[in-house]
Enzyme design. Sequence first.
Site, PDB file in Angstrom:
ATOM      1  N   LYS A  34       0.724  -1.180  -0.061  1.00  0.00           N
ATOM      2  CA  LYS A  34      -0.058   0.143  -0.025  1.00  0.00           C
ATOM      3  C   LYS A  34       0.831   1.074  -0.112  1.00  0.00           C
ATOM      4  O   LYS A  34       1.947   1.131   0.040  1.00  0.00           O
ATOM      5  CB  LYS A  34      -1.073  -0.016   1.027  1.00  0.00           C
ATOM      6  CG  LYS A  34      -0.230   0.012   2.464  1.00  0.00           C
ATOM      7  CD  LYS A  34      -1.122  -0.402   3.632  1.00  0.00           C
ATOM      8  CE  LYS A  34      -0.394  -0.297   5.041  1.00  0.00           C
ATOM      9  NZ  LYS A  34      -1.078   0.350   6.091  1.00  0.00           N
ATOM     10  N   TYR A 251      16.829  29.846   7.916  1.00  0.00           N
ATOM     11  CA  TYR A 251      15.450  30.306   8.505  1.00  0.00           C
ATOM     12  C   TYR A 251      15.296  30.165   9.690  1.00  0.00           C
ATOM     13  O   TYR A 251      15.541  29.050  10.442  1.00  0.00           O
ATOM     14  CB  TYR A 251      14.258  29.619   7.774  1.00  0.00           C
ATOM     15  CG  TYR A 251      13.983  29.922   6.216  1.00  0.00           C
ATOM     16  CD1 TYR A 251      13.867  31.459   5.888  1.00  0.00           C
ATOM     17  CD2 TYR A 251      13.841  29.123   5.642  1.00  0.00           C
ATOM     18  CE1 TYR A 251      13.655  31.614   4.534  1.00  0.00           C
ATOM     19  CE2 TYR A 251      13.636  29.322   4.167  1.00  0.00           C
ATOM     20  CZ  TYR A 251      13.572  30.550   3.586  1.00  0.00           C
ATOM     21  OH  TYR A 251      13.204  30.947   2.230  1.00  0.00           O
TER      22      TYR A 251
HETATM   23  C1  LIG Z   1      -3.863  -4.296   7.685  1.00  0.00           C
HETATM   24  C2  LIG Z   1      -2.360  -4.079   8.095  1.00  0.00           C
HETATM   25  N1  LIG Z   1      -1.606  -5.398   7.629  1.00  0.00           N
HETATM   26  C3  LIG Z   1      -0.338  -5.232   7.934  1.00  0.00           C
HETATM   27  C4  LIG Z   1       0.478  -4.177   7.922  1.00  0.00           C
HETATM   28  C5  LIG Z   1       1.976  -4.235   7.736  1.00  0.00           C
HETATM   29  O1  LIG Z   1       2.381  -3.391   9.204  1.00  0.00           O
HETATM   30  P1  LIG Z   1       4.142  -3.322   8.970  1.00  0.00           P
HETATM   31  O2  LIG Z   1       4.459  -2.306   7.949  1.00  0.00           O
HETATM   32  O3  LIG Z   1       4.324  -2.622  10.285  1.00  0.00           O
HETATM   33  O4  LIG Z   1       4.712  -4.563   8.698  1.00  0.00           O
HETATM   34  C6  LIG Z   1      -0.153  -2.817   7.957  1.00  0.00           C
HETATM   35  C7  LIG Z   1       0.541  -1.715   8.035  1.00  0.00           C
HETATM   36  O5  LIG Z   1       0.123  -0.791   8.443  1.00  0.00           O
HETATM   37  C8  LIG Z   1      -1.665  -2.948   7.928  1.00  0.00           C
HETATM   38  O6  LIG Z   1      -2.286  -1.826   7.896  1.00  0.00           O
END
Ligand SMILES: Cc1ncc(COP(=O)(O)O)c(C=O)c1O
Length: 353
Positions: A34, A251
């Site tokens: 994602k 800044y």
């Molecule tokens: C539903 C879900 N599963 C798995 C993960 C993976 O987590 P991580 O990146 O901490 O391994 C996430 C990430 O936030 C998530 O939202």
Amino acid sequence: MRGTRVEIRPAALAHNARRARALADGAEVFAMVKANGYGHGLTLAANAMAGDVDGFGVALMEEARTLREQGIGQPVLVAEGFFDQEELELARLFSLDVVVHSLWQVKLLLAHPGPIRIWLKLNTGMNRLGLRPSTAMEAAGQLAAAGMKPVGVMSHFACADDASDTTTDKQLLLAREVAERLHLPLSLANSAALIRYPQTHAQRVRPGIMLYGSSPFDWQSAAELDLRVSHRFSARLIAINDIQPGESVGYGATWTAAAPGRVGVVAVGYGDGYPRHAPSGTPAAVNGQPTVLVGRVSMDMLTIDLNGIEAKVGDEVELWGDDVDVDAVARACGTISYELLCQVTTRPERVIV
Ligand SMILES: Cc1ncc(COP(=O)(O)O)c(C=O)c1O
């Protein structure tokens, strides 16, 4: 050329996916890609890891659709499920695994029955998305009666990366009980749980951050976990200035030289996604030599200490990657590597190595 660039390393992603596979001990591995593959590129990350994982996890239907349109045929889990009927139909069209986390989604499904792969999400203590166990049991019954029996149960851990964690085992017990009562596979583990809690692996694990060469823990580095750097951010020195004691830089004049010295100006700033809140003292490296930021980060530039460092205009400064641990930069900024990796903008050049 300005020379500000992000180097993405598919071979490192594949290595890290194999590490997840080895740790998963037979559980299915779904790589979370994602948010544009945690800033690596959605399709690039998926393609790099495709041979070493069983499927992919995204947050949104648009991300799932992109994977399908780019020819990814492996299972794809959509962690926020569908937002409306149109997305529900898309999930069916693209044969996606959808997460059902709320009763309004159950209602929408019952109003539009048809084949669909549902992962029922439980709230086991995170109190973000998910149905409480008794509600989930009821929803599973209604869905099954309408010909849409869920294919799995999932939940998400709140504290698996926390040194003083006392919640993961409680969450595990609650989730396991529902999965057993429904006779369904269970998926819980993020990177932290995958590495630290073998008892949580169940039938499917969902690592994210470890695939991208970052440690979920602040007591153990990515290198110590045998994870490889997959994202390297660098820029060039475009000016070197002498500075006298009492003179300030940038800044707000937030940093003042205590002694005569040299300051390097680096062609990267928050317009490139480098965090503006990175304070003086945040690590960087010039030609492999460690140094730190001095003064405030601006839109197109930041400044670093060059005292005792061999450097000339045009030299490369690593912001994170091989010499500078992205997790160390994140700690200095009071954030997590996830945010740093996701927020690099489209302005830096992208190089796939
Ligand atoms: C539903 C879900 N599963 C798995 C993960 C993976 O987590 P991580 O990146 O901490 O391994 C996430 C990430 O936030 C998530 O939202």
